[in-house]
Each structure stands twice: as C-alpha cells, then as structure tokens.
Scaffold this active site. Structure first.
Site, PDB file in Angstrom:
ATOM      1  N   GLU A 199       5.133  -5.024   8.502  1.00 31.18           N
ATOM      2  CA  GLU A 199       3.755  -4.929   8.006  1.00 31.18           C
ATOM      3  C   GLU A 199       3.265  -6.241   7.409  1.00 31.18           C
ATOM      4  O   GLU A 199       2.053  -6.483   7.340  1.00 31.18           O
ATOM      5  CB  GLU A 199       3.656  -3.824   6.944  1.00 31.18           C
ATOM      6  CG  GLU A 199       3.786  -2.417   7.493  1.00 31.18           C
ATOM      7  CD  GLU A 199       3.683  -1.357   6.399  1.00 31.18           C
ATOM      8  OE1 GLU A 199       3.590  -0.175   6.749  1.00 31.18           O
ATOM      9  OE2 GLU A 199       3.707  -1.713   5.199  1.00 31.18           O
ATOM     10  N   HIS A 203      -1.557   4.948   9.704  1.00 29.37           N
ATOM     11  CA  HIS A 203      -0.229   5.563   9.757  1.00 29.37           C
ATOM     12  C   HIS A 203      -0.282   6.851  10.576  1.00 29.37           C
ATOM     13  O   HIS A 203      -0.054   7.947  10.070  1.00 29.37           O
ATOM     14  CB  HIS A 203       0.283   5.840   8.340  1.00 29.37           C
ATOM     15  CG  HIS A 203       0.441   4.606   7.508  1.00 29.37           C
ATOM     16  ND1 HIS A 203      -0.622   3.971   6.893  1.00 29.37           N
ATOM     17  CD2 HIS A 203       1.555   3.871   7.190  1.00 29.37           C
ATOM     18  CE1 HIS A 203      -0.186   2.908   6.239  1.00 29.37           C
ATOM     19  NE2 HIS A 203       1.132   2.827   6.393  1.00 29.37           N
ATOM     20  N   HIS A 239       0.831  -1.217   0.000  1.00 32.39           N
ATOM     21  CA  HIS A 239       0.000   0.000   0.000  1.00 32.39           C
ATOM     22  C   HIS A 239       0.866   1.269   0.000  1.00 32.39           C
ATOM     23  O   HIS A 239       0.585   2.225   0.709  1.00 32.39           O
ATOM     24  CB  HIS A 239      -1.002  -0.009   1.162  1.00 32.39           C
ATOM     25  CG  HIS A 239      -0.411  -0.096   2.539  1.00 32.39           C
ATOM     26  ND1 HIS A 239      -1.052  -0.763   3.573  1.00 32.39           N
ATOM     27  CD2 HIS A 239       0.715   0.413   3.085  1.00 32.39           C
ATOM     28  CE1 HIS A 239      -0.351  -0.658   4.675  1.00 32.39           C
ATOM     29  NE2 HIS A 239       0.732   0.065   4.408  1.00 32.39           N
TER      30      HIS A 239
END
Length: 299
Positions: free
Chosen positions: A254, A73, A26
């Site tokens: 991640e 984030h 992403h």
C-alpha cells in the site's frame, strides 16, 4: 504557515496549487475505535495523541480541496472489476457498508469540476484512469479524514477520491505511482481557479494479514521508508514489489500510494525541498504499524 483563507500564489496567478502533502495509515481498527468511543482507552491514547499536532495544523492550514489517494477494500470494486487507477468525479460520495453497516461519518463532498479537469489532463499525459461517477468510500478514505479533521458533522473540505489497486496483483510499481504524482501536479497547476489543494497518500505501513507471517511489523524498514520519502523520493520509487512484500508484509505494498502524493510535491519538479511539519510513527494499531507525515511546499 499559510491559512486556507490566504489567496494561493501560483506560477500562473489565479491557478490552483498544491500547498502540502499528508501521509497516513488508514487502519480500520482506528475507525472502529473512533466510532465506538474508545479513543481514551490506554491502548489507543498514544496513537491519537500523535495526530493532535496534525489536527491543529489542519485548522490553521485548511485547504479548499483534498486529493486523497487510497485503495478500495473490495467495497466498490470487487474481483469482477479491478481498475488500477480510478478517480471519483461525483458531487458526493457516501460511506460504504463494509459488512457491519456504513461508518457514522459525513458524506464526502466532491469537486466534480477539478476532478474532471485532472482526469482530462492526466489521461492526455498517457495515464489510463477509470472515471467513476458512482462511488462509495470505505475506511481507506474516511479514517485519514477522521485523523486530520476529528469527527465533525460535515467534512470541512471537498475531496477527490483517487483509488489505486494494491489488493490484487498485478499492482502498479512505485516508479509508475511516482510519475503519476508528477502528472497530477501538472494537472492541478493548470486548473484556472485559485484553489488551495492538498494531496494525501494513505495506507500502510508494514503489515500482513494472513499466512505464516500474519502480524508482521518491521519498524526499522518503516522508518527508513519515512526517511527516504522525505529526502530521496526518486530513489525510493525504485524499490521493487518483492522488497515491499519481503520487508513490509503482503499489505505493505500500500505504501506505493504515498509515492503518488510525494511525486506531486514541488521539489520533484525542481522546486525547493518541502518543509517537514510533523512526523509520527506508532506500533501497534491492531496488527499494523502506523506512519504519518506532513510536508509543506515552500515558495
């Protein structure tokens, strides 16, 4: 391949089922390239070309709901509150302002009923979730949506956002995430509406954004990860945090989010191995390796 319009077949007819899992990086620069009309520039063409088969597959296999695993984030959750796992239960989720205004993408339409059911079921399976009724979604969620659906005026599916803390240690282990995926599958399959559901794992692959190793990309390790995610996910789930950091960089952690999606696939519960529909790997996109898989459950 089954279309979204076909009536889903489930172990208990009339219940929801997971038909496929999708895995994608992403990278925020991908979103910027889309928003600024740079997708046809030579730097970006190979990356977007790699997702063209996926966009066609999605047109042919559109689900009712996407359960989308991503990490915030420091947008909705800053260092004041950091939930390990959080599920979005609202009817809609607006794009977040990440410091340069919200991305020009549609609002995300949720599925409050299924989200609430999953929360109830997963918490009863001893996973502590934070239930979020007011959530803004950042590039972690919207970039994979663009890669799979393009840039429509409205997203063609409902989405349940599922945040995982992979920003501030301590973060959950791969084994915990893999087990959580199994709990999510059980929750979805117990929902008494015939919904076609896909589960997406996003983030990664190898990258590091700071320190002496900033810019690290480990293509060999990334591709071994993809091999193992397909063929031996339970063993892959045993990989330690320190290996992710050493081999894939500080942000490579991640990838534990991909294990949630993989844990929700039928073969993990004794079903048939999934069908590999598409695999893609590309470097670099900004300073990040991009990985992508589509796995279909087989009856």
């Amino acid at each position: 391949m089954e279309s979204a319009q076909a009536a889903p077949k489930t172990a208990a007819q009339g219940h929801a089922r997971i038909t496929a899992s999708v895995y994608s990086s992403h990278v925020p620069a991908i979103g910027a390239a889309i928003d600024m009309g740079k997708t046809e520039e030579p730097y970006w063409v190979p990356l977007f070309k790699g997702f063209e088969p996926s966009k066609q597959w999605m047109k042919d296999n559109r689900p009712d709901v996407v359960f989308l695993v991503y990490n915030d984030h420091a947008t909705s959750f800053d260092l004041g509150v950091i939930p390990t796992f959080a599920i979005g239960t609202a009817a809609e989720f607006e794009p977040a302002d990440e410091g340069y205004g919200p991305r020009p993408v549609p609002k995300v339409k949720g599925h409050p009923e299924l989200a609430s059911h999953i929360a109830q079921s997963v918490i009863q399976q001893d996973f502590d979730l934070t239930i979020v009724n007011d959530l803004k979604v950042d590039h972690g969620l919207t970039v994979p949506m663009n890669l799979m659906f393009g840039s429509p005026d409205a997203w063609p599916v409902q989405v349940i956002p599922f945040h995982v803390n992979v920003v501030q240690y301590p973060v959950p282990s791969g084994q915990r995430c893999f087990a959580l995926g199994q709990a999510i599958r059980r929750a979805i399959e117990s929902y008494d509406q015939p919904l076609n559901v896909q589960i997406w794992g996003t983030g990664g692959m190898s990258h590091q954004l700071q320190g002496p190793r900033a810019g690290l990309i480990n293509k060999d390790w990334d591709n071994r990860f993809l091999d193992r995610l397909i063929a031996e996910p339970a063993e892959l789930a045993k990989v330690s945090h320190i290996e992710y950091v050493r081999e894939a960089g500080s942000e490579g952690i991640e990838l534990v989010m991909w294990l949630i999606a993989r844990g929700a696939m039928a073969d993990v519960a004794g079903g048939k191995p999934p069908k590999l529909v598409h695999r893609f790997f590309h470097v670099p996109a900004s300073n990040t390796a991009v990985g992508h898989l589509i796995l279909e459950n087989t009856l």
